[in-house]
Structures are given as structure tokens and as C-alpha cells.
Design an enzyme around this catalytic site. Sequence first.
Site: not given
Length: 250
Positions: A189, A235
Amino acid sequence: MRQIGLQPDSVEAAEVDESPLRDETPRLLATRLAVAKAERVAANHGGSHVLGADTVVALGRRVLPKAESGADVIQLAHRTGNIPIHAIVTETAASLFGLLSYRDPKSPLAAMSWGAEDLSAALGASSKQEAGGDLSFTYKLARSLCLAGAVAAGVQPVDGIFADFKDTKGLKAEAEAARRDGFTGKLAIHPAQVPIINAAFTPSADDVRHAKEVVAAFEAHPKAGVLSVGGKMVDRPHLMQARRILERAR
């Protein structure tokens, strides 16, 4: 169905230098979305109720406030062309029930963000925080639904604003938490917030190095399900994370 269009009378000119943005990654661009001022997008709920929010001029992306479903994005696209749209998707009570509706491969949707301020007003809440200062459950839920909805739609999940632009430590902590949770950017902002947010979402040199090692290991063993990289087991989910890190580091 809500009717969505542009309010010509609400257009505010903005001087935005787009040249430094053209080669930026979505991570960097996302932090600038709330800084630029441009046209205001309006939504009409079949009456005179008008909703508005700054629409971004940087790279032609528009911000759609108070979106309640993917149909709102499509309606805006019909009026404005196939310009990328950044939807704020949790600002009404009804919006919380439509987060899965943004999965449309033909939609120009590019990013989704959540907002607590308008939602708390819509719900009639006196506060959106618990006694200790953390967000209460309702707003944590809205944030999580936005994240999951954006990932399901295949677009950027961009965390909401940090209102106190003078609290740089608080912004840094919140931006880093958003990155850990899976968000790829955070709305700003105030221009002073941009470098802090960019730093939080920029992978470190060690992160990039490790990600490259993971990707290289699986490229060398494409059929492997589990490998050892740097003395640790990795993995396929680690491979996905590594690729995302390298994408953000571009």
C-alpha cells in the site's frame, strides 16, 4: 448474476514508468500492484451499489475488487478485453463459498488476493483480530481459501496488505510467513513496502543452489522417486518446490 463494468467518472490518471517492470518476475510485479493508481473497476449488484478499487496500469493488469466467483472475472473480461486480471476474492461473505469457481482455463485471471478489511465490515465484526493480535479464525480461513483457490486455478496467490506501512519489522515477518505458506507475492500500500516485500520473496543464494542440485539430481535419475541430495533425502514434492524456487529467482 452481477453486472461488472468500468466507471469512466472514476478514472484517475497515473504516471507509472513501466520500463523497469517489463522484465520482472511475477514475484516482483505482484508487490507493485497496489502502488499504481489508474482506472476504477465497478461492480453493480443489479442496483446502484457501486464497488471500486484501484486498477493497475503496470503491464496492463487490472484489479477486480469484491469478486465473488470466476463469473465476475469473465464478465469484466467481456467489457475490458483479455487483459490479465488480479481478483480480490474474500471481501464479501458470499465470496468465501466461491473460491473453487476460478478454475477456468479460458479466464484472463492472473492472480488472486484476499482482504480482511472489507470482509470484517461485511460480516459486521468489531475486530478481525484476537486479543493477542493474531488474525481470528474467520480471516485465517479466508486467507487459506484464497491460497488454495489460486493454486487450484493455476494463478498467483498474492497475500493481502500489511496496513501499518511504518512497521517494517512487522511487514518483513508477515511477508516471510506468507512466502513459507506458499504465497508468491504480497500487496503493497506504500512504495516503501516494495523492497521489503521483494526481499522476503527473493530466494537466497543457498536456496537457489540447493534447488539447482535437486533439479539436477532428478534430471540425472528421471525415474527415481527418492534421492539423496546434500546428505538429505528428497522426493518428488521437493522437486516441485525446487522448481518453484528457481522460477521465483529468475
